[in-house]
Design an enzyme around this catalytic site. Structure first.
Site, short mmCIF file in Angstrom:
data_model
loop_
_atom_site.label_atom_id
_atom_site.label_comp_id
_atom_site.label_asym_id
_atom_site.label_seq_id
_atom_site.Cartn_x
_atom_site.Cartn_y
_atom_site.Cartn_z
N GLY A 139 0.82 -1.22 0.00
CA GLY A 139 0.00 0.00 0.00
C GLY A 139 0.84 1.26 0.00
O GLY A 139 1.77 1.43 -0.80
N GLY A 140 0.52 2.14 0.94
CA GLY A 140 1.18 3.44 1.02
C GLY A 140 2.69 3.31 1.21
O GLY A 140 3.44 4.22 0.85
N GLY A 374 16.44 9.71 -35.46
CA GLY A 374 15.93 10.48 -34.32
C GLY A 374 16.70 10.17 -33.05
O GLY A 374 16.90 11.04 -32.19
N ALA A 375 17.16 8.93 -32.96
CA ALA A 375 17.87 8.55 -31.74
C ALA A 375 19.18 9.33 -31.61
O ALA A 375 19.62 9.65 -30.52
CB ALA A 375 18.12 7.05 -31.73
C1 HXC Z 1 -2.00 -3.29 11.07
C2 HXC Z 1 -0.70 -4.98 10.28
C3 HXC Z 1 -0.69 -4.40 8.98
C4 HXC Z 1 -1.42 -3.19 8.79
C5 HXC Z 1 0.48 -6.19 8.93
N1 HXC Z 1 0.04 -6.08 10.17
N2 HXC Z 1 0.04 -5.18 8.17
N3 HXC Z 1 -1.36 -4.41 11.31
N4 HXC Z 1 -2.04 -2.67 9.86
N5 HXC Z 1 -1.43 -2.58 7.62
C6 HXC Z 1 0.29 -6.99 11.30
C7 HXC Z 1 -0.34 -8.34 11.08
O1 HXC Z 1 -1.68 -8.33 11.50
C8 HXC Z 1 0.52 -9.23 11.97
O2 HXC Z 1 0.13 -9.04 13.28
C9 HXC Z 1 1.91 -8.59 11.82
O3 HXC Z 1 1.67 -7.25 11.35
C10 HXC Z 1 2.77 -9.31 10.82
O4 HXC Z 1 2.04 -9.47 9.60
P1 HXC Z 1 1.94 -10.86 8.83
O5 HXC Z 1 0.80 -10.77 7.91
O6 HXC Z 1 1.96 -11.97 9.82
O7 HXC Z 1 3.32 -10.87 8.03
P2 HXC Z 1 3.63 -11.41 6.55
O8 HXC Z 1 3.03 -12.76 6.38
O9 HXC Z 1 5.10 -11.27 6.38
O10 HXC Z 1 2.88 -10.44 5.54
C11 HXC Z 1 3.23 -9.11 5.45
C12 HXC Z 1 2.20 -8.31 4.60
C13 HXC Z 1 0.78 -8.59 5.18
C14 HXC Z 1 2.30 -8.80 3.15
C15 HXC Z 1 2.61 -6.86 4.67
O11 HXC Z 1 0.81 -8.40 6.61
C16 HXC Z 1 -0.24 -7.69 4.58
O12 HXC Z 1 -0.72 -7.95 3.49
N6 HXC Z 1 -0.65 -6.65 5.33
C17 HXC Z 1 -1.71 -5.78 4.96
C18 HXC Z 1 -1.27 -4.92 3.83
C19 HXC Z 1 -2.28 -3.86 3.52
O13 HXC Z 1 -3.30 -4.13 2.91
N7 HXC Z 1 -2.07 -2.65 4.11
C20 HXC Z 1 -2.97 -1.57 4.06
C21 HXC Z 1 -2.62 -0.83 2.88
S1 HXC Z 1 -3.64 0.53 2.61
P3 HXC Z 1 0.19 -10.22 14.37
O14 HXC Z 1 -0.41 -9.59 15.58
O15 HXC Z 1 -0.62 -11.33 13.80
O16 HXC Z 1 1.64 -10.55 14.50
C22 HXC Z 1 -2.57 1.73 2.41
C23 HXC Z 1 -3.19 2.88 1.71
C24 HXC Z 1 -2.21 3.90 1.29
O17 HXC Z 1 -1.46 1.66 2.76
C25 HXC Z 1 -2.62 4.47 0.00
C26 HXC Z 1 -1.68 5.50 -0.48
C27 HXC Z 1 -1.88 5.88 -1.91
#
Ligand code: HXC
Length: 472
Positions: A139-140, A374-375
């Site tokens: 994401g962000g 052109g290049a």
């Molecule tokens: C809160 C989060 C989190 C998040 C991960 N965690 N991402 N907590 N907010 N965004 C937490 C998990 O719940 C977990 O907690 C711990 O971090 C480790 O994550 P895992 O999933 O166990 O790790 P991994 O398998 O390595 O996967 C990593 C990951 C996955 C690929 C990053 O966690 C993931 O997909 N996270 C969500 C990504 C996402 O959708 N983010 C929001 C994006 S929106 P526990 O307690 O279980 O250890 C955004 C908008 C911005 O960013 C837009 C700008 C233009």
């Protein structure tokens, strides 16, 4: 093995120079059980320190704290060092390992990204911004790095994606694993999002230190000058045999670049992406120069969409930060094809023209062999604004190759007459002043250094404007 966030900062900076800020900040969320999950520092370590004695600002996400997710408090910490870096004219380095916006905080954390993005944009072209991706970034956490100048990733350890494999499956029904979707190899060779692929945290952090050594701290300074330990007028005999006289035989353009650099050392950037163009830094007489070179070894060095994007962005970086440019040219033209045309080679190719024409740093061109069509014009030709153009005796500057041209113009001539016309065609353009000097390959280093010295105090500015409207 992954280092902790604190170990990463300590490895990156000169020993004992790190000064931490906002160490005791905690998040302010009381929803979804978050009131029981407060950690001092809230998963981002931020502050400043030194690299080779020069101040840099740094922040590092700690994946161990809620997946390195960005809270509003974390965003404030990052924005604070961004502001300080900009105000004090020092590079900023982000060590990313983050699941993106902290989901429990909702819009609060999203807004945090907006604060960071705006500062990334304001700092662009004023201070160098470098992003290491040291774990999964979603994401962000991808968009802030994307707004910075250089991205480094670790093989089989770091990923970048706007949405992860599960969301991709749900939306498009594609099955893809994290590494294929957004791993280091994908972003270094396919998407071009990343500039360096490293084998470990340590290698990534050392690469950042090296990169910082090539660039100035801000746009008002020159890059650091190193002591000259390599003879300025070193004759490079090895260059006499690099360019094959047969225009159809490829060679590695790095065999031209490396020998002319101090210590024969060339620091290549994005080596895995758009291999038909080579970019990177070297030093000449102790000073940093940026090389942009066609690579005859790949696609015959033809310019395509990816090569155009890669080159244009690098040219603009060098121009922002007062780094002279050397174009090394052996290019048969833009790459023909339906796919290229339909994906916008016109729009993308225009970026190189724009970038070279707009750049006000010293600009030197060395034509080693083909400079066609052109290049030729876009690769820093004289009328695009190059300060000095050199050519090797093997160079051919034309709307097309001399042979191709004379085969059309003198179709009915005898082979002897045609051979003579081919020679004439080759020579003609040297007399028009589009080339300043035809040089022997072995003199390349000296000639380039002389041209760089001559143009060191170049003072040129473009017409005042808010900003141009670069084709994107
Ligand atoms: C809160 C989060 C989190 C998040 C991960 N965690 N991402 N907590 N907010 N965004 C937490 C998990 O719940 C977990 O907690 C711990 O971090 C480790 O994550 P895992 O999933 O166990 O790790 P991994 O398998 O390595 O996967 C990593 C990951 C996955 C690929 C990053 O966690 C993931 O997909 N996270 C969500 C990504 C996402 O959708 N983010 C929001 C994006 S929106 P526990 O307690 O279980 O250890 C955004 C908008 C911005 O960013 C837009 C700008 C233009």
């Amino acid at each position: 093995m992954k280092l902790t966030a604190r170990e990463r900062i300590e490895t990156l900076l000169d020993r004992g120079t790190f000064v931490e800020m906002d160490k005791h900040v905690v998040h302010r969320c009381n929803d979804f059980g978050m009131e029981n999950k407060r950690v001092e520092g809230d998963g981002v370590i931020s502050g400043y320190g030194k690299i080779d004695g020069r101040i840099v600002f740094v922040y590092a996400f700690d994946f161990a704290v809620l997946g390195g997710s960005l809270s509003a408090a974390n965003a404030q910490k990052i924005a604070k060092v961004q502001d300080l870096a900009l105000k004090n004219g020092a590079p900023i380095i982000g060590l990313n390992d983050s699941g993106g916006a902290r989901i429990q905080e909702g819009v609060e954390s999203l807004t945090g990204f907006a604060h960071i993005f705006r500062r990334n944009v304001m700092a662009s072209g004023v201070i160098p911004q470098i992003s290491a991706i040291l774990g999964p970034c979603a994401g962000g956490s991808c968009y802030s790095p994307a707004l910075t100048d250089f991205i480094l990733m670790v093989k089989e350890q770091s990923q970048m994606f706007v949405t992860g494999p599960n969301v991709v499956k749900a939306v498009t029904n594609e099955d893809v694993d994290k590494e294929t979707l957004g791993g280091a190899m994908t972003h270094n060779s396919v998407s071009g999002v990343s500039h360096f692929i490293c084998n470990s945290d340590e290698e990534t952090l050392m690469t950042i230190r090296e990169l910082i050594g090539f660039i100035p701290s801000n746009n008002m300074e020159d890059a650091p000058v190193h002591p000259v330990t390599d003879e300025v007028n070193r004759i490079c005999h090895e260059l006499d045999n690099v360019v094959p006289s047969d225009p159809n035989i490829p060679y590695d353009i790095r065999n031209i670049i490396e020998p002319v650099c101090d210590q024969q050392y060339f620091f290549e950037i994005q080596p895995e992406f758009a291999k038909n163009i080579v970019i990177g830094f070297g030093r000449m007489a102790g000073r940093t120069v940026g090389f942009v070179a066609n690579q005859p070894n790949f696609l015959a060095g033809a310019l395509d969409i990816d090569a155009s994007d890669k080159a244009a962005r690098f040219i603009r970086f060098c121009d922002c930060f007062n780094i002279p440019l050397i174009a090394v040219e052996d290019v048969p033209g833009f790459l023909p094809g339906v796919q290229q045309e339909h994906n916008g080679i016109i729009r993308h190719g225009a970026k190189i023209v724009y970038a070279f024409a707009e750049a006000t740093v010293p600009k030197i061109t060395l034509i080693t062999r083909k400079a066609y069509g052109g290049a030729y014009i876009v690769m820093n030709s004289k009328c695009i604004g190059a300060d000095v153009n050199f050519a090797y005796p093997t160079a051919e500057i034309a709307v097309m190759g001399a042979e191709g041209a004379c085969n059309i113009l003198y179709r009915k001539a005898t082979p002897e007459e045609r051979a003579q016309k081919i020679e004439e065609y080759r020579e003609k353009f040297a007399k028009l002043g589009y080339i300043d000097e035809i040089i022997s390959p072995c003199d390349t280093r000296l000639r380039l250094i002389q041209a760089l010295e001559m143009s060191r105090n170049k003072n040129q500015s473009n017409p005042p404007k808010k900003h141009g409207n670069m084709p994107l």
